[in-house]
Enzyme design. Structure first.
Site, PDB file in Angstrom:
ATOM      1  N   ARG A  31      32.748  34.664  53.510  1.00 49.79           N
ATOM      2  CA  ARG A  31      33.919  34.233  52.751  1.00 49.79           C
ATOM      3  C   ARG A  31      35.087  34.038  53.692  1.00 49.79           C
ATOM      4  O   ARG A  31      35.430  34.950  54.438  1.00 49.79           O
ATOM      5  CB  ARG A  31      34.265  35.320  51.729  1.00 49.79           C
ATOM      6  CG  ARG A  31      34.449  34.821  50.337  1.00 49.79           C
ATOM      7  CD  ARG A  31      34.650  35.897  49.316  1.00 49.79           C
ATOM      8  NE  ARG A  31      35.347  37.109  49.738  1.00 49.79           N
ATOM      9  CZ  ARG A  31      35.888  37.979  48.895  1.00 49.79           C
ATOM     10  NH1 ARG A  31      35.849  37.744  47.606  1.00 49.79           N
ATOM     11  NH2 ARG A  31      36.462  39.071  49.321  1.00 49.79           N
ATOM     12  N   TYR A  64      47.427  43.462  46.244  1.00 45.27           N
ATOM     13  CA  TYR A  64      47.193  43.665  47.691  1.00 45.27           C
ATOM     14  C   TYR A  64      46.439  42.517  48.343  1.00 45.27           C
ATOM     15  O   TYR A  64      46.078  42.590  49.496  1.00 45.27           O
ATOM     16  CB  TYR A  64      46.499  45.001  47.961  1.00 45.27           C
ATOM     17  CG  TYR A  64      45.234  45.283  47.160  1.00 45.27           C
ATOM     18  CD1 TYR A  64      44.023  44.686  47.504  1.00 45.27           C
ATOM     19  CD2 TYR A  64      45.248  46.160  46.084  1.00 45.27           C
ATOM     20  CE1 TYR A  64      42.870  44.949  46.780  1.00 45.27           C
ATOM     21  CE2 TYR A  64      44.096  46.429  45.352  1.00 45.27           C
ATOM     22  CZ  TYR A  64      42.907  45.819  45.710  1.00 45.27           C
ATOM     23  OH  TYR A  64      41.780  46.080  44.989  1.00 45.27           O
ATOM     24  N   LYS A  65      46.181  41.447  47.582  1.00 43.90           N
ATOM     25  CA  LYS A  65      45.497  40.277  48.147  1.00 43.90           C
ATOM     26  C   LYS A  65      46.554  39.264  48.585  1.00 43.90           C
ATOM     27  O   LYS A  65      47.270  39.513  49.533  1.00 43.90           O
ATOM     28  CB  LYS A  65      44.490  39.751  47.130  1.00 43.90           C
ATOM     29  CG  LYS A  65      43.363  40.779  46.923  1.00 43.90           C
ATOM     30  CD  LYS A  65      42.417  40.469  45.798  1.00 43.90           C
ATOM     31  CE  LYS A  65      41.316  41.540  45.761  1.00 43.90           C
ATOM     32  NZ  LYS A  65      40.554  41.530  44.521  1.00 43.90           N
ATOM     33  N   ASP A  68      41.595  37.976  34.510  1.00 39.30           N
ATOM     34  CA  ASP A  68      41.840  38.728  35.732  1.00 39.30           C
ATOM     35  C   ASP A  68      42.300  37.730  36.794  1.00 39.30           C
ATOM     36  O   ASP A  68      41.537  36.855  37.217  1.00 39.30           O
ATOM     37  CB  ASP A  68      40.550  39.442  36.167  1.00 39.30           C
ATOM     38  CG  ASP A  68      40.776  40.351  37.370  1.00 39.30           C
ATOM     39  OD1 ASP A  68      41.738  40.117  38.128  1.00 39.30           O
ATOM     40  OD2 ASP A  68      39.973  41.282  37.555  1.00 39.30           O
TER      41      ASP A  68
HETATM   42  C1  LIG Z   1      40.097  42.648  43.959  1.00 36.61           C
HETATM   43  C2  LIG Z   1      39.756  42.553  42.543  1.00 36.61           C
HETATM   44  C3  LIG Z   1      39.882  43.672  41.721  1.00 36.61           C
HETATM   45  C4  LIG Z   1      40.298  44.980  42.292  1.00 36.61           C
HETATM   46  O1  LIG Z   1      40.327  45.988  41.369  1.00 36.61           O
HETATM   47  P1  LIG Z   1      40.823  47.454  41.807  1.00 36.61           P
HETATM   48  O2  LIG Z   1      40.891  48.175  40.551  1.00 36.61           O
HETATM   49  O3  LIG Z   1      42.101  47.286  42.548  1.00 36.61           O
HETATM   50  O4  LIG Z   1      39.787  48.011  42.732  1.00 36.61           O
HETATM   51  C5  LIG Z   1      39.590  43.520  40.375  1.00 36.61           C
HETATM   52  N1  LIG Z   1      39.191  42.323  39.882  1.00 36.61           N
HETATM   53  C6  LIG Z   1      39.034  41.236  40.665  1.00 36.61           C
HETATM   54  C7  LIG Z   1      38.612  39.935  40.077  1.00 36.61           C
HETATM   55  C8  LIG Z   1      39.301  41.327  42.024  1.00 36.61           C
HETATM   56  O5  LIG Z   1      39.168  40.264  42.805  1.00 36.61           O
END
Ligand SMILES: *Cc1c(COP(=O)(O)O)cnc(C)c1O
Length: 422
Positions: A382, A232-233, A207
Site C-alpha cells: 500500500r 492520526y492518518k 467510517d
Molecule cells: C484506521 C481505521 C480505524 C482505526 O480504528 P481505531 O479504533 O483507531 O483502532 C477504524 N476504521 C477504519 C476504516 C480505519 O481505516
C-alpha cells in the site's frame, strides 16, 4: 516511452506544485527516508511539538487543574468544530472522543435501538476488520437476533455498490461502510448509497478514517445520519489520537449514548446520581478527555484547513494518477497488479499494488531502500499519498525501487521474514 518517466520530470512537478510549501511544516529528521505511509500514521507537524511542550510544561506543569477551565474542558468540542468544516458538517454536529472503534460501537448500538424492530445490518467484505468485529460484538451483546449481512466484493477492489443497494429492504436497520476502503482505496459514492438507504428507512453510518483530510466530504448536503473517523492518518493528529464522531442534527435527539458517562451529563458538576444527557452532541462523550493525545489534533487540522481540502484532493488525484501511470509503464511488465480503482472518481489517496512476492518486496523496500510503505495481507503493497508532504520525486523513487527489487530479485532475502507493524 512517455515523457514523464524520469527524475527531472518528477522534480519539475514538485517545483510547479502550489502546495509544496506545506511540506516544511512537518518534521523530516531523516531527509533520506521516503515515507509512503501517511495514510496509516501521519507525520508530526512542527506546530504540534510546540503545542505539546507548552501543554506539558505550562498547562500541566504549572497551571495544573486550573487548566481544565483554561481550554481543556471544551477541547473535544473545539477540535470537533474544526473537523466539521472538513467534512461538511455543522460545528455542533461533531465531537472528538475515544477511538474510532469505540465511537462505532456507540453509534451502532444507538441506531439499532432506534431502528427496532428492524434486524439487519448491512456492510461489505472490504470494511475494516475492527468495524466488522464491533458489529459482531454488538449483535452478541444486544442478543436480539440482529444479523450481519456482509456483501462480498467480486474483485476485492471495487465496492459492491449495486449488490448492497439490492440487499436493502424493510428489515434493514443500518448500512455501515468505510467511505474509502483500507486495502484498495476504493471510495464509495456516499450520496447515492445514502439516498438509496433512506428510501428504505435505513440509517447510514460512514467510517471516514481513510477519507478525512484527503478528500472533500459533504455530510450535511447529503443528509448523512452518522459518521466516525480517525485523526492520526491524513489529519496528522499523532499515534492513537482520539477519533471524531458526527451525528446529524436532524436525528441527534432520537439517539442515545450507550456508554453514558459523566462527560455527557447535562450538569456535569452537579454530581447528580441520575443520568440526564446533554441536549447536544456532547452527550456522546463518556469519560475525561485524553488531553495530551487530543491537543495535537488541532494543529494537524489547522494545516489542512489552511491548505484547503479541494486543493489537497486535486493534488492527491494528480499524484495517485502519476503513480498509476508509472506503474503501467514500469511495474506492470514486472508482474505488479494494480489493486486500486483506475477511475479517479472512486479513488482515495492510496494506491495498492499486488505482487506474488509482495511481502518480500515490502521488506526489501524498508530494509534496502529506506522507503516505508505498508503491507496488507496477502500481497498488498500500500502506497499512501499524503498531499501535504508527499513529493512527486518520492513517488518516482519508490517506483524505481520497486522495479529494482524485482529485477534483482532482492526480495528473496526476506522470504522467511514477517513484517511487523507497517
Ligand atoms: C484506521 C481505521 C480505524 C482505526 O480504528 P481505531 O479504533 O483507531 O483502532 C477504524 N476504521 C477504519 C476504516 C480505519 O481505516
Amino acid at each position: 516511452m512517455p515523457m514523464f518517466s524520469n527524475l527531472n520530470d518528477a522534480k519539475d512537478r514538485d517545483a510547479n506544485d502550489p502546495l509544496s510549501g506545506y511540506r516544511s511544516l512537518f518534521f523530516h529528521p531523516d531527509p533520506d527516508l521516503i515515507y509512503m505511509d501517511g495514510n496509516s500514521l501521519g507525520k508530526l507537524p512542527i506546530a504540534s511539538r510546540d503545542t505539546l511542550s507548552n501543554l506539558i510544561d505550562r498547562q500541566w506543569g504549572d497551571r495544573l487543574i486550573r487548566s481544565w477551565n483554561e481550554g481543556w474542558l471544551d477541547m473535544p468540542q473545539r477540535i470537533g468544530e474544526k473537523i466539521s468544516s472538513l467534512i461538511g458538517a455543522a460545528p455542533s454536529e461533531v465531537i472528538v472522543a475515544d477511538s474510532t472503534s469505540v465511537n462505532l460501537f456507540k453509534l451502532i448500538v444507538a441506531s439499532l435501538t432506534h431502528q427496532a424492530p428492524r434486524k439487519k445490518i448491512l456492510t461489505d467484505s472490504l470494511n475494516f476488520p475492527s468495524d466488522i468485529y464491533i458489529i459482531q460484538g454488538t449483535i452478541k451483546m444486544l442478543n436480539q437476533n440482529h444479523s450481519l449481512i456482509m456483501i462480498p466484493s467480486e474483485d476485492e477492489i471495487h465496492g459492491p455498490e449495486e449488490d448492497i443497494i439490492e440487499a436493502m429492504d424493510e428489515n434493514t436497520a443500518l448500512l455501515t461502510l468505510s467511505h474509502t476502503v483500507f486495502k484498495s482505496g476504493y471510495t464509495y459514492d456516499i450520496e447515492k448509497l445514502t439516498s438509496k438507504a433512506h428510501e428504505k428507512g435505513i440509517m447510514v453510518l460512514w467510517d471516514l478514517s481513510h477519507s478525512v483530510g484527503a478528500l472533500p466530504i459533504h455530510l450535511n448536503t447529503h443528509y448523512i445520519d452518522m459518521a466516525v473517523g480517525c485523526t492520526y492518518k491524513y489529519l496528522n493528529g499523532g499515534p492513537g489520537a482520539p477519533a471524531f464522531l458526527y451525528v446529524n442534527e436532524r436525528i441527534s435527539h432520537t439517539l442515545g449514548n450507550p456508554i453514558s458517562g459523566w462527560m455527557g451529563q447535562k450538569d456535569l458538576f452537579d454530581f447528580s446520581t441520575n443520568y440526564t444527557p446533554t441536549a447536544d452532541i456532547s452527550q456522546f462523550l463518556t469519560g475525561t478527555p485524553p488531553i495530551l493525545s487530543l491537543a495535537p489534533i488541532e494543529k494537524g487540522v489547522d494545516i489542512i484547513l489552511d491548505a484547503g481540502i479541494d486543493k489537497l484532493r486535486e493534488k492527491s488525484l494528480a499524484q495517485t494518477q502519476y503513480l498509476i501511470d508509472l506503474w503501467e509503464q514500469i511495474l506492470k511488465p514486472l508482474g505488479y497488479h494494480l489493486k486500486s480503482p483506475l477511475n479517479p472518481v472512486y479513488r482515495g489517496s492510496h494506491v495498492s499494488l499486488g505482487h506474488p512476492e509482495g511481502m518480500g518486496i515490502d521488506l526489501a523496500l524498508i530494509n534496502d531502500h529506506h522507503i516505508i510503505p505498508d503491507f496488507r495481507a496477502p500481497d498488498n503493497i500500500r502506497l499512501g499519498v499524503s498531499p501535504l508532504y508527499t513529493t512527486y520525486e518520492e513517488i518516482y523513487r519508490t517506483v524505481l525501487a520497486l522495479e529494482h527489487i524485482v529485477n534483482t530479485q532482492s526480495y528473496l532475502k526476506y522470504k522467511n521474514d514477517q513484517p511487523t507493524v507497517t
